[in-house]
Design a protein around this motif. Structure first.
Motif, PDB file in Angstrom:
ATOM      1  N   SER A 417       1.093  -1.002  -0.036  1.00 36.98           N
ATOM      2  CA  SER A 417      -0.113   0.147  -0.156  1.00 36.98           C
ATOM      3  C   SER A 417       0.784   1.415   0.171  1.00 36.98           C
ATOM      4  N   PHE A 418       0.576   2.182  -1.039  1.00 35.61           N
ATOM      5  CA  PHE A 418       1.583   3.698  -0.782  1.00 35.61           C
ATOM      6  C   PHE A 418       0.479   4.333   0.398  1.00 35.61           C
ATOM      7  N   ARG A 419      -0.963   3.856   0.231  1.00 35.92           N
ATOM      8  CA  ARG A 419      -1.896   4.645   1.978  1.00 35.92           C
ATOM      9  C   ARG A 419      -0.525   4.497   3.381  1.00 35.92           C
ATOM     10  N   ASP A 420      -0.232   3.093   3.091  1.00 32.78           N
ATOM     11  CA  ASP A 420       0.613   3.041   4.390  1.00 32.78           C
ATOM     12  C   ASP A 420       1.815   3.652   3.926  1.00 32.78           C
ATOM     13  N   VAL A 421       3.047   3.797   3.115  1.00 33.19           N
ATOM     14  CA  VAL A 421       4.056   4.945   3.874  1.00 33.19           C
ATOM     15  C   VAL A 421       3.607   6.307   3.640  1.00 33.19           C
ATOM     16  N   TYR A 422       2.851   6.497   3.006  1.00 30.13           N
ATOM     17  CA  TYR A 422       2.368   8.440   3.377  1.00 30.13           C
ATOM     18  C   TYR A 422       1.901   8.756   4.738  1.00 30.13           C
ATOM     19  N   GLY A 423       0.861   7.293   5.796  1.00 27.54           N
ATOM     20  CA  GLY A 423       0.561   7.390   7.002  1.00 27.54           C
ATOM     21  C   GLY A 423       1.454   7.144   7.755  1.00 27.54           C
ATOM     22  N   THR A 424       2.679   6.005   7.324  1.00 27.04           N
ATOM     23  CA  THR A 424       4.105   5.950   8.527  1.00 27.04           C
ATOM     24  C   THR A 424       5.279   6.686   8.605  1.00 27.04           C
ATOM     25  N   THR A 425       4.882   8.301   6.909  1.00 30.56           N
ATOM     26  CA  THR A 425       5.972   9.498   6.544  1.00 30.56           C
ATOM     27  C   THR A 425       5.130   9.808   7.744  1.00 30.56           C
ATOM     28  N   GLN A 426       4.057   9.909   7.851  1.00 29.26           N
ATOM     29  CA  GLN A 426       2.983  10.991   8.670  1.00 29.26           C
ATOM     30  C   GLN A 426       3.539  10.649  10.569  1.00 29.26           C
ATOM     31  N   THR A 427       3.575   9.329  11.127  1.00 30.23           N
ATOM     32  CA  THR A 427       3.905   9.066  11.758  1.00 30.23           C
ATOM     33  C   THR A 427       5.312   9.820  12.461  1.00 30.23           C
ATOM     34  N   ALA A 428       6.152   9.732  11.387  1.00 34.35           N
ATOM     35  CA  ALA A 428       7.926   9.747  11.861  1.00 34.35           C
ATOM     36  C   ALA A 428       7.907  11.027  12.106  1.00 34.35           C
ATOM     37  N   VAL A 429       6.973  12.170  10.515  1.00 27.25           N
ATOM     38  CA  VAL A 429       7.434  13.556  11.084  1.00 27.25           C
ATOM     39  C   VAL A 429       6.751  13.912  12.323  1.00 27.25           C
ATOM     40  N   VAL A 430       5.978  13.608  12.243  1.00 29.92           N
ATOM     41  CA  VAL A 430       5.053  14.008  13.622  1.00 29.92           C
ATOM     42  C   VAL A 430       5.635  13.347  15.149  1.00 29.92           C
ATOM     43  N   ALA A 431       6.269  12.713  14.814  1.00 31.30           N
ATOM     44  CA  ALA A 431       6.761  12.248  16.320  1.00 31.30           C
ATOM     45  C   ALA A 431       8.288  13.087  16.184  1.00 31.30           C
ATOM     46  N   ASP A 432       9.306  13.017  14.872  1.00 32.76           N
ATOM     47  CA  ASP A 432      10.748  13.909  15.667  1.00 32.76           C
ATOM     48  C   ASP A 432       9.731  15.852  15.611  1.00 32.76           C
ATOM     49  N   LEU A 433       9.194  15.953  15.018  1.00 28.81           N
ATOM     50  CA  LEU A 433       8.351  17.740  15.245  1.00 28.81           C
ATOM     51  C   LEU A 433       8.642  17.648  16.963  1.00 28.81           C
ATOM     52  N   GLU A 434       7.420  16.561  17.742  1.00 27.57           N
ATOM     53  CA  GLU A 434       7.080  16.603  19.005  1.00 27.57           C
ATOM     54  C   GLU A 434       9.092  16.490  20.044  1.00 27.57           C
ATOM     55  N   LYS A 435       9.341  15.351  19.206  1.00 28.38           N
ATOM     56  CA  LYS A 435      10.278  15.628  19.735  1.00 28.38           C
ATOM     57  C   LYS A 435      11.198  16.489  19.932  1.00 28.38           C
ATOM     58  N   SER A 436      11.277  17.512  18.950  1.00 28.99           N
ATOM     59  CA  SER A 436      12.442  18.401  19.017  1.00 28.99           C
ATOM     60  C   SER A 436      11.697  19.393  19.357  1.00 28.99           C
ATOM     61  N   GLY A 437      10.534  19.662  20.111  1.00 33.09           N
ATOM     62  CA  GLY A 437      10.145  20.989  21.569  1.00 33.09           C
ATOM     63  C   GLY A 437       8.402  21.252  20.202  1.00 33.09           C
ATOM     64  N   TYR A 438       8.560  21.008  19.148  1.00 36.29           N
ATOM     65  CA  TYR A 438       7.187  21.826  18.766  1.00 36.29           C
ATOM     66  C   TYR A 438       5.821  21.339  18.835  1.00 36.29           C
ATOM     67  N   THR A 439       5.165  22.357  19.349  1.00 35.97           N
ATOM     68  CA  THR A 439       3.304  21.809  19.265  1.00 35.97           C
ATOM     69  C   THR A 439       3.077  21.473  17.707  1.00 35.97           C
ATOM     70  N   VAL A 440       1.941  19.980  18.413  1.00 39.06           N
ATOM     71  CA  VAL A 440       1.912  19.402  16.400  1.00 39.06           C
ATOM     72  C   VAL A 440       0.376  19.474  16.431  1.00 39.06           C
ATOM     73  N   GLU A 441      -0.399  20.454  15.525  1.00 36.20           N
ATOM     74  CA  GLU A 441      -2.090  20.244  15.583  1.00 36.20           C
ATOM     75  C   GLU A 441      -2.102  20.151  14.452  1.00 36.20           C
ATOM     76  N   ASN A 442      -2.785  18.093  14.476  1.00 32.64           N
ATOM     77  CA  ASN A 442      -2.151  17.778  12.831  1.00 32.64           C
ATOM     78  C   ASN A 442      -4.345  18.153  12.280  1.00 32.64           C
ATOM     79  N   PRO A 443      -3.953  17.825  11.302  1.00 28.72           N
ATOM     80  CA  PRO A 443      -5.079  18.652  10.304  1.00 28.72           C
ATOM     81  C   PRO A 443      -6.282  17.192  10.426  1.00 28.72           C
TER      82      PRO A 443
END
Length: 443
Positions: A417-443
């Protein structure tokens, strides 16, 4: 300059992008240091890959500036692409050994700004603001602060083999639905021939595709980031490409490999959806096919909506710790935005961002790949006017790049699934932002 009616969807995107960048700009508004003052000769160290030291055209540009600015010497230092340059700049900043002018791709700018290594040059370039269109300045502007002078731009285009489209009875696609039909018709006529290759590692292209369809992979609201890599509009584009790959209507392989080059030369790959710089790249690997290609606007997701983002291009930034920041900003503004400098960039086979260079293209010969397409630059100029979709890059583009490209390639080759790749990337990006101290509010 042409003017166009303002469509609601464009207006919403422009407003959203402006708000998305304000938070970064305000947070860093106080970071710029005082400009250096020099009483004697100045040597500016310029990290670049476009102005190569051995290139006579590049040397002519440098010599022209030095002639007009006695006492200023430009030292060219050739560096690698954006990832290598960014890491070197961060290291140089920590060591207090920063250069004076640095070329990076637009997508790298937000991460360097948030790291505090880039100078706010808003006041320095104020005299040049009218020399570059607003949608081009936006590529290197965060909030109201300008952090770079645009060098070159990538108006998105589809470059295709006119002779083989005619042979297979295929019309140039105006929409992505047309593109899919063309891919099917061509491959049915000859199973060894494909409309295009599917190169999964071109993250910037897929982000631009999502933006064209109405998504934004990054954005901000106040001091919070949002991530939309797995938003509905983005996933619709994933479904589109997966369908073409699963039906074997695109060949899954990276760009510019010996295999890809051979297929382009042999008429087995018939198009490339990229930007106005694509013809020079194709010519470099398939010069014998010159005269058999043309470039047209990128296919549309919504028929009648020509809005597109830019794809690729670079900016000149001034590091925060440059010892000659004022002189560096002056040189960057001359090179990217002045009438003289932006015209000279044409000698480097770049598509300049400055108005004068852009206007000069209209009297240029077309690219060597399509000498018969006399309206190439007129088409590209219209596309620039239609480039009203800003792509907001987040501070961790590298995380998305690492999570996305290889995984999407594996999915394309393995039928997952291509969708799974997009979802996995989303999870990785959000986790990294939060780890770096950013506030994340997903759409």
């Amino acid at each position: 300059m042409r003017t166009h009616s303002s469509e609601p969807r464009r207006a919403r995107r422009a407003l959203g992008a402006g708000a998305a960048l304000v938070a970064v700009g305000l947070a860093l508004a106080g970071c710029a240091g005082e400009p250096a003052s020099d009483d004697g000769p100045v040597t500016l160290e310029f990290w670049t890959w476009s102005l190569k030291e051995a290139d006579p055209a590049a040397q002519a540009i440098v010599e022209q500036y030095e002639k007009e600015n006695p006492g200023v010497t430009i030292k060219l230092s050739e560096v690698g692409g954006t990832p290598e340059t960014s890491s070197k700049l961060l290291a140089a900043d920590r060591a207090d050994e920063a250069p004076d002018v640095v070329q990076v791709e637009y997508r790298a700018l937000p991460s360097l700004v948030t790291a505090g290594v880039v100078r706010d040059i808003t006041e320095d370039v104020a005299p040049n603001r009218d020399a570059v269109a607003d949608n081009i300045w936006a590529l290197s502007t965060l909030g109201d602060q300008v952090y770079g002078v645009p060098q070159d731009i990538g108006p998105m285009m589809l470059t295709y083999r006119t002779d083989l489209f005619e042979k297979y009875g295929v019309e140039p696609p105006a929409t992505w639905a047309d593109y899919a039909e063309a891919a099917e018709k061509i491959h049915a006529a000859d199973p060894d021939v494909y409309l295009a290759s599917f190169s999964a590692t071109q993250v910037e292209f897929f982000a631009a595709q999502a933006a064209q369809a109405g998504a934004q992979w990054w954005g901000t609201d106040g001091d919070a980031w949002s991530v939309g890599i797995d938003s509905d509009a983005s996933l619709e584009t994933a479904d589109y490409w997966q369908d073409l790959v699963e039906r074997d209507l695109l060949t899954v392989e990276p760009l510019l490999t010996p295999e890809w080059n051979a297929k382009v030369n042999d008429g087995k790959i018939l198009s490339w959806a990229a930007a106005a710089w694509a013809p020079s790249v194709i010519y470099s690997v398939a010069p014998d096919t010159a005269g058999k290609w043309a470039s047209i606007p990128l296919p549309q997701w919504t028929p009648g909506d020509a809005s597109v983002p830019f794809l690729g291009g670079s900016t000149y930034l001034v590091p925060e710790k440059s010892e000659h920041a004022e002189e560096a900003a002056k040189f960057a503004a001359w090179l990217g935005a002045s009438d003289e400098g932006s015209k000279l960039l044409l000698t480097l086979d770049l598509y300049p961002g400055g108005n004068a260079g852009r206007e000069a293209t209209l009297s240029n010969d077309p690219p060597r790949l399509m000498p018969q397409q006399k309206d190439f630059y007129e088409v590209a100029d219209q596309i620039i006017d239609d480039t009203t979709i800003p792509v907001v890059w987040g501070p961790n583009v590298n995380v998305a790049t690492n999570a996305f490209g290889d995984a999407l390639n594996e999915a394309a080759l393995g039928g997952t699934s291509f969708r799974d790749v997009y979802g996995t990337t989303q999870t990785a990006v959000v986790a990294d932002l939060e780890k770096s101290g950013y506030t994340v509010e997903n759409p």
